[in-house]
Scaffold this active site. Sequence first.
Site, mmCIF file in Angstrom:
data_model
loop_
_atom_site.group_PDB
_atom_site.id
_atom_site.type_symbol
_atom_site.label_atom_id
_atom_site.label_comp_id
_atom_site.label_asym_id
_atom_site.label_seq_id
_atom_site.Cartn_x
_atom_site.Cartn_y
_atom_site.Cartn_z
ATOM 1 N N GLY A 172 0.821 -1.214 0.000
ATOM 2 C CA GLY A 172 0.000 0.000 0.000
ATOM 3 C C GLY A 172 0.852 1.259 0.000
ATOM 4 O O GLY A 172 0.588 2.210 -0.739
ATOM 5 N N ASP A 173 1.897 1.273 0.832
ATOM 6 C CA ASP A 173 2.807 2.415 0.860
ATOM 7 C C ASP A 173 3.519 2.587 -0.476
ATOM 8 O O ASP A 173 3.666 3.705 -0.973
ATOM 9 C CB ASP A 173 3.849 2.220 1.962
ATOM 10 C CG ASP A 173 3.264 2.340 3.351
ATOM 11 O OD1 ASP A 173 2.934 3.456 3.765
ATOM 12 O OD2 ASP A 173 3.135 1.306 4.025
ATOM 13 N N THR A 174 3.964 1.471 -1.053
ATOM 14 C CA THR A 174 4.709 1.553 -2.300
ATOM 15 C C THR A 174 3.822 2.027 -3.447
ATOM 16 O O THR A 174 4.246 2.847 -4.276
ATOM 17 C CB THR A 174 5.326 0.182 -2.635
ATOM 18 O OG1 THR A 174 6.119 -0.251 -1.526
ATOM 19 C CG2 THR A 174 6.195 0.273 -3.863
#
Length: 404
Positions: A172-174
């Site tokens: 999700g962060d990436t």
Amino acid sequence: METKPPAGPLAGLKVVELGQLIAGPFAAKTLADFGADVVKIEPPGAGDPLRNWRMLKDGTSVWWQVQSRNKRSVALDLRQPDAQDIVRKLAAEADVLIENFRPGAMEGWGLDPQQLVEANPRLVVLRISGYGQTGPYRDRPGFGVVGEAMGGLRHLTAEPGRVPVRVGVSIGDTLAALHGVIGILMALHERQRSGRGQVIDVALYEAVFNCMESLLPEYSAFGAVRGPGGSALPGIAPSNAYLCSDGGYALIAGNGDSIFKRLMATIARDDLGNDPALADNAGRVKRVAEIDAAIGAWTKTRTVDEVLRALDAAAVPAGRIYTVADIAADPHYAARGMLHEVRLADGEALTVPGIVPKLSRTPGAHQRNAPRLGQDTDAVMRELGISEEQVAALKSRGVIKGEA
């Protein structure tokens, strides 16, 4: 004589990174890999928490060597007004500023991005947060795992009837970081016409949701709520993981019409390959259990290597499930420069991922290892025109910290 790599496509771009952990720093790392001058602001003391995450070598996470390569580190206490003034000076000369704090944090430090853009009209600001800068959830804390769940991904990552599992990395962060990089590049392109910067608002859950393919229109048109498909790809057949005689699995994607016929010929099931009812995906989906059983019966009598050799000869997409040990030993990874060796301060070698994407004329490059905390504070202060006496005074008050 050592030859320096060519200047990256972003050479000359000045970036200020105020984020920590994953999303904001990953976006900045991507820019740094392609030549941008990234000044990373970290709190004095421990610095970015990622320095201490997962497995440490000589007191520092080896992940740090991936996430912060090609950056410069400046240690500033953003709670102090003098440090906030330094950030404003950096932003006044920057092309891009990246932050991934909870909405309102920047404003609380007197660093409202809109005001920074007013002071430097060419500045592009990327803001990454869990839920975005607006809306009823904006003030909630949001990590990548929450964005993955709200974005619809976590519901799909499970075997039917079992607890949803995480992907295994901070996807999700990436995804949010990569959407942020896309936004930055679009804003910089538009700036060439208008001469003006702007603020980019990326929400973790929206970055995930943007990758959910037909999830929403299927619900809108048919009321269908897609559920977890395990190793299969629901609605696409055949595409699954099949057990082999050596206990491994072969991933086989025989879902193209002509590919399906070649796959069936390879497993000696021309009765299925020539069945008119299975000539297209819609027909195959109706009988996917029968098709999977036929493929599985064939793979169970062969090792993974035997399956892959046969399918490669038939031009049927297939592959094994790689561990990191498989990756490190794979000649294709090596040939593509994806196993990059760096030398740490103690002279030991460390292998880190190579740079993606690959540009033919102005490729990215590993120019310098990840910095020690505050390693570049003094140099950046000089670039801002701050005198040695002022630097010493700022250090004495704990506003900044240089390398120990």
